[in-house]
Design an enzyme around this catalytic site. Structure first.
Site, PDB file in Angstrom:
ATOM      1  N   HIS A  83      84.397  72.521 -26.307  1.00 12.93           N
ATOM      2  CA  HIS A  83      83.213  73.336 -26.535  1.00 12.93           C
ATOM      3  C   HIS A  83      82.351  73.428 -25.285  1.00 12.93           C
ATOM      4  O   HIS A  83      81.616  74.382 -25.101  1.00 12.93           O
ATOM      5  CB  HIS A  83      82.430  72.818 -27.742  1.00 12.93           C
ATOM      6  CG  HIS A  83      83.071  73.228 -29.019  1.00 12.93           C
ATOM      7  ND1 HIS A  83      83.924  72.414 -29.713  1.00 12.93           N
ATOM      8  CD2 HIS A  83      83.042  74.416 -29.677  1.00 12.93           C
ATOM      9  CE1 HIS A  83      84.363  73.077 -30.766  1.00 12.93           C
ATOM     10  NE2 HIS A  83      83.850  74.280 -30.775  1.00 12.93           N
ATOM     11  N   ARG A  86      78.070  80.673 -33.641  1.00 10.75           N
ATOM     12  CA  ARG A  86      78.363  79.252 -33.887  1.00 10.75           C
ATOM     13  C   ARG A  86      77.056  78.571 -34.299  1.00 10.75           C
ATOM     14  O   ARG A  86      76.377  77.950 -33.480  1.00 10.75           O
ATOM     15  CB  ARG A  86      78.916  78.599 -32.627  1.00 10.75           C
ATOM     16  CG  ARG A  86      80.327  79.045 -32.248  1.00 10.75           C
ATOM     17  CD  ARG A  86      80.793  78.295 -31.000  1.00 10.75           C
ATOM     18  NE  ARG A  86      82.234  78.338 -30.825  1.00 10.75           N
ATOM     19  CZ  ARG A  86      82.876  79.200 -30.024  1.00 10.75           C
ATOM     20  NH1 ARG A  86      82.202  80.095 -29.337  1.00 10.75           N
ATOM     21  NH2 ARG A  86      84.192  79.142 -29.916  1.00 10.75           N
ATOM     22  N   ARG A 126      78.973  81.743 -38.678  1.00 11.87           N
ATOM     23  CA  ARG A 126      79.821  80.652 -39.160  1.00 11.87           C
ATOM     24  C   ARG A 126      78.933  79.530 -39.658  1.00 11.87           C
ATOM     25  O   ARG A 126      77.979  79.136 -38.963  1.00 11.87           O
ATOM     26  CB  ARG A 126      80.705  80.165 -38.015  1.00 11.87           C
ATOM     27  CG  ARG A 126      81.591  79.019 -38.432  1.00 11.87           C
ATOM     28  CD  ARG A 126      82.584  78.685 -37.384  1.00 11.87           C
ATOM     29  NE  ARG A 126      81.968  77.976 -36.265  1.00 11.87           N
ATOM     30  CZ  ARG A 126      82.627  77.633 -35.176  1.00 11.87           C
ATOM     31  NH1 ARG A 126      83.900  77.954 -35.035  1.00 11.87           N
ATOM     32  NH2 ARG A 126      82.028  76.986 -34.213  1.00 11.87           N
ATOM     33  N   GLU A 176      92.343  78.193 -38.468  1.00 17.01           N
ATOM     34  CA  GLU A 176      92.437  77.388 -37.245  1.00 17.01           C
ATOM     35  C   GLU A 176      93.176  76.079 -37.475  1.00 17.01           C
ATOM     36  O   GLU A 176      93.316  75.263 -36.574  1.00 17.01           O
ATOM     37  CB  GLU A 176      91.054  77.157 -36.635  1.00 17.01           C
ATOM     38  CG  GLU A 176      89.997  76.698 -37.616  1.00 17.01           C
ATOM     39  CD  GLU A 176      88.597  76.648 -37.006  1.00 17.01           C
ATOM     40  OE1 GLU A 176      88.437  76.794 -35.790  1.00 17.01           O
ATOM     41  OE2 GLU A 176      87.643  76.431 -37.775  1.00 17.01           O
ATOM     42  N   ASN A 210      91.344  78.224 -30.571  1.00 13.28           N
ATOM     43  CA  ASN A 210      91.076  76.975 -29.840  1.00 13.28           C
ATOM     44  C   ASN A 210      91.536  75.781 -30.663  1.00 13.28           C
ATOM     45  O   ASN A 210      92.204  74.872 -30.162  1.00 13.28           O
ATOM     46  CB  ASN A 210      89.581  76.834 -29.551  1.00 13.28           C
ATOM     47  CG  ASN A 210      89.029  78.036 -28.826  1.00 13.28           C
ATOM     48  OD1 ASN A 210      89.781  78.742 -28.160  1.00 13.28           O
ATOM     49  ND2 ASN A 210      87.748  78.283 -28.951  1.00 13.28           N
ATOM     50  N   ASP A 211      91.156  75.794 -31.929  1.00 12.35           N
ATOM     51  CA  ASP A 211      91.585  74.685 -32.782  1.00 12.35           C
ATOM     52  C   ASP A 211      93.028  74.848 -33.229  1.00 12.35           C
ATOM     53  O   ASP A 211      93.745  73.863 -33.367  1.00 12.35           O
ATOM     54  CB  ASP A 211      90.659  74.567 -33.997  1.00 12.35           C
ATOM     55  CG  ASP A 211      89.392  73.817 -33.629  1.00 12.35           C
ATOM     56  OD1 ASP A 211      89.515  72.754 -32.990  1.00 12.35           O
ATOM     57  OD2 ASP A 211      88.299  74.292 -33.939  1.00 12.35           O
ATOM     58  N   ARG A 242      91.493  69.032 -27.512  1.00  7.99           N
ATOM     59  CA  ARG A 242      90.972  70.083 -26.620  1.00  7.99           C
ATOM     60  C   ARG A 242      89.923  69.576 -25.643  1.00  7.99           C
ATOM     61  O   ARG A 242      89.571  70.277 -24.687  1.00  7.99           O
ATOM     62  CB  ARG A 242      90.435  71.264 -27.447  1.00  7.99           C
ATOM     63  CG  ARG A 242      89.348  70.900 -28.413  1.00  7.99           C
ATOM     64  CD  ARG A 242      89.116  72.021 -29.430  1.00  7.99           C
ATOM     65  NE  ARG A 242      88.174  73.021 -28.958  1.00  7.99           N
ATOM     66  CZ  ARG A 242      87.569  73.900 -29.749  1.00  7.99           C
ATOM     67  NH1 ARG A 242      87.824  73.934 -31.037  1.00  7.99           N
ATOM     68  NH2 ARG A 242      86.723  74.764 -29.267  1.00  7.99           N
ATOM     69  N   CYS A 294      88.735  84.986 -32.754  1.00  7.36           N
ATOM     70  CA  CYS A 294      87.495  84.644 -32.041  1.00  7.36           C
ATOM     71  C   CYS A 294      87.636  83.418 -31.146  1.00  7.36           C
ATOM     72  O   CYS A 294      86.660  82.923 -30.613  1.00  7.36           O
ATOM     73  CB  CYS A 294      86.354  84.449 -33.034  1.00  7.36           C
ATOM     74  SG  CYS A 294      86.636  83.090 -34.171  1.00  7.36           S
TER      75      CYS A 294
END
Ligand code: PEP
Ligand code: MG
Length: 576
Positions: free
Chosen positions: A196, A303, A339, A437, A460-461, A471, A508
């Protein structure tokens, strides 16, 4: 002496400026060079501080009344033991002498190293002892501040735009605070491509590099450095020739960005006329302005958890409502997909902090919301209230099971009911979607297409969980590979199945803003991308030059290929 350090570029562009060594913890200390003739004195100053703290702790122990609980004495003994460890009491002197730095800095460097070792300990009790180390260091810092040493000259009157932050690691909460600053760049020793921290760095649109491993050791305060965010290279003390070469590259890069601005109002569509939705990812309502400047046609991912960071308490319903309403009103009728808070893992909130062995696999996102429904309801009510002022969609993160969807939907119904009872208006047709995800969700997509209004792929996840690579961990960052056949299969499958089920699907994760993957995703059938505003126009430019009919066969061939080199070659042809 000039040197270069290699890491992973997480946000492109070139920055040239002076290094500012930064530490984010509560023990923020200055770093300065001590003149050679003062080094022995500085080292002695450190030794006196160690002795003073030892005396302080010993007298504290001696003054304990006999009735004091035994743990108190044990606690002081533990602190004496930590103080006696050579890492804190001896090694800093060596650092002062070899690096000619101030005592506080040497101590800070050693504390970071020790804390990092504690973080890796599996035993929960021992890991908790990290806070004891910090407490001892705080005591030492206090002792040092009582004995003034060499006073460094005032820092150069340098504006923030010329400063490059050099840190061991930064949390997403640290980086989001940079939005109020104008640093030229930041670079860190730790961190992964889609952590992040890197994600927020992209939103700042400043060049940044992670995983440099030794930048903090090799770079001194105020040294001139070049950060090449494209190549992931830092050049320390460049010579004149290198400097002028990079100045030219920087100029060309900025010129290119200016040119792209012309595309702001152009509708995104492929050469063969297929329209594509390009939306922005934001962390805070204040990011909407940049999204609009770059022509976003909506917010694809807000987010919301960033509203919960950098504070000891939690935002109440009214504060959240205001934030959601502000973003929505500023988007002026365009959709805003918010979200629900995805806290946990690398975004712990002070209030909700819990220690788990595997934070990414623990109580994160919707899991955390569902075990604390009261708190979740506060957010749901705030979101629903804000939906009266524009077009809000609710997005639920990290779904893996049908039960989670059912529970989340039931709580949304409950929040609606409570608002109905109070006659508070909200959008009765508000759409609820889920992030895909977790590989289980991707593989059992029907659960989600049946129950939800839309989907958003969080690559990403999805990459983290499919390839089992943390990550945030720079030591496995080289394994991050969106072109892994498993991921190509999963991502294309999600898009295909969602399209078949006529459930809108967006993407996204950071892949959405990577122009080397735009054509591939278009060929997989993706028509809605959401990314940080800084990438929107680059991606739009690729879309405007893309002929879907031409690229589809190559993309399908990629889905049948498993050899990494062949995949790279096919991607290069796709992008040619
Ligand atoms: C993702 O996982 O791809 C995503 C967009 O969510 P985040 O990066 O905030 O986890
Ligand atoms: Mg995610």
């Amino acid at each position: 002496m000039s040197l270069s350090i290699h890491g992973i570029g997480v946000s492109g562009g070139i920055a040239i400026g002076h290094a500012h060594l930064f530490s984010h913890a509560r023990l923020e200390v200055a770093h300065y060079v001590v003149p050679q003739d003062q080094v022995a004195e500085e080292s002695a100053r450190f030794e006196v501080a160690v002795q003073n703290v030892r005396a302080e702790l010993e007298s504290l122990r001696a003054s304990l009344p006999p009735t004091a609980p035994a743990e108190l004495a044990a606690f002081i003994d533990l602190h004496l033991m930590i103080l006696g460890d050579s890492t804190l009491s001896v090694a800093p002197r060596r650092i002062i002498e070899t690096e000619k730095c101030n005592a506080e800095w040497a101590l800070r460097v050693q504390m970071d190293a020790l804390v990092a070792q504690f973080d890796e300990i599996e035993d929960g009790y021992l890991r908790e002892r990290k806070s004891d180390v910090i407490q001892v260091v705080e005591r030492m810092m206090k002792a040092l501040s009582g004995q003034p040493g060499y006073v460094p000259p005032p820092p150069k009157a340098d504006s923030e735009q010329n400063l490059i932050l050099v840190a061991r690691d930064l949390s997403p909460a640290d980086v989001v605070q940079f939005k109020q600053h104008q640093f030229a760049s930041f670079i860190t020793d730790l961190g992964g491509t889609t952590s992040h921290t890197a994600v927020v760095a992209r939103s700042l649109a400043i060049p940044s590099i992670v995983a440099l491993h030794s930048a903090r050791q090799l770079i001194h305060e105020n040294e001139l450095i070049i950060v090449d965010g494209v190549q992931g290279v830092v050049i320390v003390n460049p010579d004149e020739q290198v400097l002028s070469e990079y100045r030219l590259r920087q100029y060309e890069f900025d010129l290119e960005r200016q040119k792209l601005k012309r595309l702001k109002g152009t509708r995104a569509a492929t050469l063969d006329g297929v329209p594509v939705e390009l939306q922005a990812n934001i962390e805070l309502p204040g990011d909407v302005a940049e999204a609009r400047e770059n022509g976003a046609t909506g917010i694809g991912l807000f987010r919301s958890e960033f509203l919960f960071l950098n504070r000891a308490d939690l935002p109440d319903e009214d504060e959240q409502f205001e934030a959601y309403r502000k973003a929505t009103v500023e988007m002026d009728g365009m959709p805003v997909t918010i979200r629900t808070y995805d806290l946990g893992a690398d975004k712990p909130s002070d209030e909700l902090q819990r220690h788990t062995l595997n934070p990414a696999l623990g109580l994160r996102a919707i899991r955390l919301c569902l075990i604390e429904p009261k708190r979740f309801l506060i957010q749901l009510r705030a979101l629903l209230r804000a939906s009266h002022y524009g077009k809000i969609n609710i997005l639920i993160p990290m779904l893996a099971t049908a039960g989670e969807v059912d529970q989340a939907l039931a709580l949304i119904r409950q929040a609606k009911k409570s608002l109905d009872e109070q006659h508070v208006p909200y959008d009765r047709h508000i759409k609820v979607g889920g992030m895909i995800e977790v590989p289980a969700a991707a593989l059992a997509l029907q659960i989600f297409t049946r129950k939800l209004d839309f989907l958003s792929i969080g690559t990403n996840d999805l990459i983290q969980y499919t390839l089992a690579i943390d990550r945030t961990d720079d030591t496995v960052a080289h394994l991050y590979d969106p072109l892994h056949p498993a991921l190509l299969g999963l991502i294309s499958g999600i898009i295909r199945n969602a399209n078949k089920a006529k459930v809108p699907v967006a993407l996204c994760g950071e892949m959405a803003g990577d122009i080397s993957l735009t054509r591939l995703l278009l060929a997989f059938g993706l028509r809605q991308f959401s990314m940080h505003a800084a990438h929107l126009l680059d991606v739009k430019q690729v879309i405007l030059h893309c002929n879907l009919a031409h690229i589809k066969p190559l993309a399908m061939k990629m889905l049948r290929t498993s050899d990494p080199q062949k995949l790279q070659a096919l991607l290069a042809r796709l992008n040619a």
